[in-house]
Design a protein around this motif. Structure first.
Motif, PDB file in Angstrom:
ATOM      1  N   LYS A  26       0.832  -1.198   0.000  1.00 45.03           N
ATOM      2  CA  LYS A  26       0.000   0.000   0.000  1.00 45.03           C
ATOM      3  C   LYS A  26       0.865   1.246   0.000  1.00 45.03           C
ATOM      4  N   THR A  27       0.395   2.268  -0.683  1.00 44.07           N
ATOM      5  CA  THR A  27       1.082   3.545  -0.689  1.00 44.07           C
ATOM      6  C   THR A  27       0.470   4.408   0.402  1.00 44.07           C
ATOM      7  N   THR A  28       1.302   5.079   1.164  1.00 48.25           N
ATOM      8  CA  THR A  28       0.805   5.915   2.239  1.00 48.25           C
ATOM      9  C   THR A  28       0.833   7.380   1.813  1.00 48.25           C
ATOM     10  N   SER A  29       0.261   7.657   0.659  1.00 47.78           N
ATOM     11  CA  SER A  29       0.229   9.014   0.121  1.00 47.78           C
ATOM     12  C   SER A  29      -0.932   9.771   0.745  1.00 47.78           C
ATOM     13  N   ASP A  30      -0.674  10.393   1.866  1.00 43.56           N
ATOM     14  CA  ASP A  30      -1.738  11.054   2.612  1.00 43.56           C
ATOM     15  C   ASP A  30      -2.441  12.144   1.821  1.00 43.56           C
ATOM     16  N   ASP A  31      -1.747  12.838   0.923  1.00 37.51           N
ATOM     17  CA  ASP A  31      -2.353  13.965   0.228  1.00 37.51           C
ATOM     18  C   ASP A  31      -2.986  13.600  -1.116  1.00 37.51           C
ATOM     19  N   ILE A  32      -2.965  12.335  -1.506  1.00 37.06           N
ATOM     20  CA  ILE A  32      -3.667  11.926  -2.720  1.00 37.06           C
ATOM     21  C   ILE A  32      -5.166  12.097  -2.464  1.00 37.06           C
ATOM     22  N   GLY A  33      -5.834  12.756  -3.388  1.00 38.51           N
ATOM     23  CA  GLY A  33      -7.270  13.005  -3.245  1.00 38.51           C
ATOM     24  C   GLY A  33      -7.594  14.288  -2.496  1.00 38.51           C
ATOM     25  N   LYS A  34      -6.598  14.976  -1.989  1.00 43.37           N
ATOM     26  CA  LYS A  34      -6.823  16.226  -1.244  1.00 43.37           C
ATOM     27  C   LYS A  34      -6.921  17.409  -2.212  1.00 43.37           C
ATOM     28  N   THR A  35      -7.800  18.341  -1.886  1.00 42.39           N
ATOM     29  CA  THR A  35      -8.024  19.529  -2.701  1.00 42.39           C
ATOM     30  C   THR A  35      -7.427  20.742  -2.010  1.00 42.39           C
ATOM     31  N   ARG A  36      -6.752  21.552  -2.790  1.00 43.79           N
ATOM     32  CA  ARG A  36      -6.183  22.823  -2.332  1.00 43.79           C
ATOM     33  C   ARG A  36      -6.754  23.920  -3.223  1.00 43.79           C
ATOM     34  N   VAL A  37      -6.857  25.136  -2.701  1.00 43.23           N
ATOM     35  CA  VAL A  37      -7.418  26.253  -3.456  1.00 43.23           C
ATOM     36  C   VAL A  37      -6.373  27.351  -3.624  1.00 43.23           C
ATOM     37  N   ALA A  38      -6.218  27.816  -4.875  1.00 40.00           N
ATOM     38  CA  ALA A  38      -5.321  28.926  -5.182  1.00 40.00           C
ATOM     39  C   ALA A  38      -5.773  29.573  -6.492  1.00 40.00           C
ATOM     40  N   ASN A  39      -5.703  30.884  -6.561  1.00 45.42           N
ATOM     41  CA  ASN A  39      -6.032  31.634  -7.782  1.00 45.42           C
ATOM     42  C   ASN A  39      -7.390  31.255  -8.369  1.00 45.42           C
ATOM     43  N   ASN A  40      -8.392  31.104  -7.514  1.00 48.05           N
ATOM     44  CA  ASN A  40      -9.748  30.731  -7.915  1.00 48.05           C
ATOM     45  C   ASN A  40      -9.819  29.356  -8.575  1.00 48.05           C
ATOM     46  N   LEU A  41      -8.880  28.492  -8.229  1.00 50.93           N
ATOM     47  CA  LEU A  41      -8.884  27.124  -8.737  1.00 50.93           C
ATOM     48  C   LEU A  41      -8.903  26.156  -7.557  1.00 50.93           C
ATOM     49  N   GLU A  42      -9.804  25.182  -7.618  1.00 50.40           N
ATOM     50  CA  GLU A  42      -9.805  24.073  -6.660  1.00 50.40           C
ATOM     51  C   GLU A  42      -9.020  22.956  -7.319  1.00 50.40           C
ATOM     52  N   ILE A  43      -7.830  22.687  -6.801  1.00 46.62           N
ATOM     53  CA  ILE A  43      -6.922  21.728  -7.423  1.00 46.62           C
ATOM     54  C   ILE A  43      -6.871  20.470  -6.566  1.00 46.62           C
ATOM     55  N   THR A  44      -7.195  19.346  -7.185  1.00 46.83           N
ATOM     56  CA  THR A  44      -7.143  18.066  -6.501  1.00 46.83           C
ATOM     57  C   THR A  44      -6.065  17.212  -7.136  1.00 46.83           C
ATOM     58  N   LEU A  45      -5.158  16.711  -6.319  1.00 46.19           N
ATOM     59  CA  LEU A  45      -4.176  15.734  -6.782  1.00 46.19           C
ATOM     60  C   LEU A  45      -4.870  14.385  -6.703  1.00 46.19           C
ATOM     61  N   ALA A  46      -5.340  13.891  -7.851  1.00 41.45           N
ATOM     62  CA  ALA A  46      -6.200  12.713  -7.883  1.00 41.45           C
ATOM     63  C   ALA A  46      -5.437  11.394  -7.748  1.00 41.45           C
ATOM     64  N   ASP A  47      -4.214  11.319  -8.316  1.00 39.74           N
ATOM     65  CA  ASP A  47      -3.497  10.047  -8.298  1.00 39.74           C
ATOM     66  C   ASP A  47      -2.028  10.266  -8.632  1.00 39.74           C
TER      67      ASP A  47
END
Length: 151
Positions: A26-47
């Motif tokens: 298993k990968t312990t990528s805690d921030d995979i799937g997390k959304t961050r907001v900057a410059n009026n963009l909701e950016i999700t690192l999906a995979d």
């Protein structure tokens, strides 16, 4: 009494083995799937995926992004707006020789999905993805920390 101890010992060993096996691979990528907001963009690192690199000393990483424009005007986003920072502090930009790197304008309220390809040294286990857009400055500190998958 002796049978109870044997059964209890077997149960504990079995439970321990199941816990160890379930954690393997298993990968312990805690921030995979997390959304961050900057410059009026909701950016999700999906995979994050490991790809084949042509360089024996490097590994190719594919990052999949979902970018939603939450502003009122068209905005742009692409793989070139992100860098990977390794433990030594060096930043690695998008691998420009891959034609599948995403990038486009995003109308207000719409989502752009796509991959970005980045080449990093082979010995990296954990990296930080940083949003650093070319086109405009951002005051938000937008980062994701992920574990690099193994082969």
């Amino acid at each position: 009494m002796k049978k109870n101890k044997i059964w209890l010992t077997l149960f504990i060993l079995s439970l321990s083995l199941m816990l160890v096996v379930s954690g393997c691979g298993k990968t312990t990528s805690d921030d995979i799937g997390k959304t961050r907001v900057a410059n009026n963009l909701e950016i999700t690192l999906a995979d994050i995926k490991l790809k084949i690199s042509n360089n024996d000393k490097k590994q190719m990483i594919q990052l999949d992004f979902d970018v939603k424009n939450v502003g009122k005007e068209t905005a742009g986003a692409g793989a070139g707006d992100f860098v990977i920072q390794t433990k030594d502090g060096k930043k690695h930009r998008m691998y420009g020789l891959n034609a599948n790197n995403f990038g486009d304008e995003i109308p207000a309220g719409k989502i752009l999905k796509g991959p970005g390809f980045y080449e990093i040294p082979i010995d990296q286990k954990e990296v930080t993805i940083i949003y650093e857009p070319y086109s405009q400055e951002t005051t938000e500190n937008v980062k994701w920390t992920v574990t690099v998958p193994t082969k």
